[in-house]
Design a protein around this motif. Structure first.
Motif: not given
Length: 315
Positions: A105-109
């Protein structure tokens, strides 16, 4: 005397055809007109290049989605700007080394490339940070024009993107290409029915043709010119994360002098060629682009651009 007559005749003829290019060229009939373009789906308001961002941008009223493509190890056309996963996920691998189902998944930031030192910090569900497939975008938005940047010189990628475009009957509602002239020429050879971007080499030739008076006489296969507004690079000079060098400043100012010409953009528009400016995120930049004669503006902040267009409708 003969030389002066010939030069004068050439200049006069060039000026006439520059003003009225359809006397020489059939106007291109692009099926869509887009003022509002969401860069990576609106990277400042949603995780870039995700279905969440695309759906949000379309709900706001964007008229075109801009995205980037790569191939996974198992041959899926995935929507991603970077060829590696480090910046976006923290995993130090290339997309081409990973099967689609195994992509992290993409990073939260996530940093926002064209908003220096800013990050997108979302509160969406984990599944909203999933990499999207190009076919998912085509299925979800059958009537929304899509602007595709083919990120790497890969014949298989170009062929598969072309097959998806044809399979979803989107040849007239898609534009593709890359800064690389080789990639863009391959795109055109693979499917000349898809709207085409100017490569960097062709932009340079465009400038040469403009200042030699040859532009009105030269046929252009491209349908879309995408260029940056020099101020977006000049504003990055003071940013701690900027790699702005003195040579870059000279180059940017040169581009500003040579290319930022409303007469050029009016000529291209008269030939049916659309002019997009990227990636603009401030109201003064939106205004500058449309004042110069831009057909559309690409932004990381779809809401800001929508509000600007509501308050200051472009021509």
């Amino acid at each position: 005397m003969l030389l002066f007559t010939l030069v004068g005749g050439y200049i006069l003829t060039s000026m006439i055809f520059f003003k009225f290019p359809t006397l020489l060229h059939k106007k291109k009939q692009v099926k869509f007109m887009c003022q509002h373009i969401s860069h990576r789906g609106g990277a400042g308001e949603g995780y870039e290049n995700t279905m969440y961002a695309f759906k949000r941008a379309v709900a706001i009223g964007t008229e075109m989605l801009e995205l980037d493509c790569h191939l996974t190890k198992d041959g899926e056309v995935v929507v991603s700007h970077d060829h590696d996963l480090l910046r976006s996920t923290g995993t130090n691998k290339s997309i081409s080394e990973v099967n689609y189902k195994d992509l992290p998944l993409l990073k939260p930031r996530l940093p926002i490339d064209f908003d220096p030192d800013a990050e997108y910090i979302g509160t969406e569900k984990e599944e909203d940070r999933r990499f999207a497939l190009l076919k998912e975008v085509f299925e979800a938005f059958p009537n929304i024009p899509v602007n595709i940047d083919i990120k790497v010189n890969d014949d298989e990628l170009i062929t598969k993107v072309s097959e998806l475009i044809k399979g979803y009957n989107r040849e007239e509602y898609t534009v593709w290409g890359n800064f690389s002239d080789e990639i863009t020429r391959k795109c055109y050879r693979t499917n000349p029915n898809v709207n085409l971007l100017f490569s960097m080499r062709r932009v340079i030739l465009l400038i040469v043709f403009l200042y030699t008076g040859l532009l009105p006489f030269v046929p252009l296969k491209e349908t879309h010119l995408e260029i940056f507004l020099p101020s977006i690079y000049l504003r990055r000079k003071g940013s701690p994360s900027s790699t702005f060098l003195p040579l870059e400043k000279i180059l940017v100012r040169t581009i500003n002098v040579l290319l930022m010409r409303r007469c050029l953009f009016n000529h291209l528009r008269a030939r049916g060629i659309h002019v997009y400016f990227w990636v603009l995120n401030e109201e003064e930049e939106f205004k500058k682009a449309f004042d110069l004669g831009a057909t559309g503006v690409m932004t990381d902040y779809p809401t800001r651009l929508k509000l600007f267009l509501n308050n200051c409708p472009a021509e």
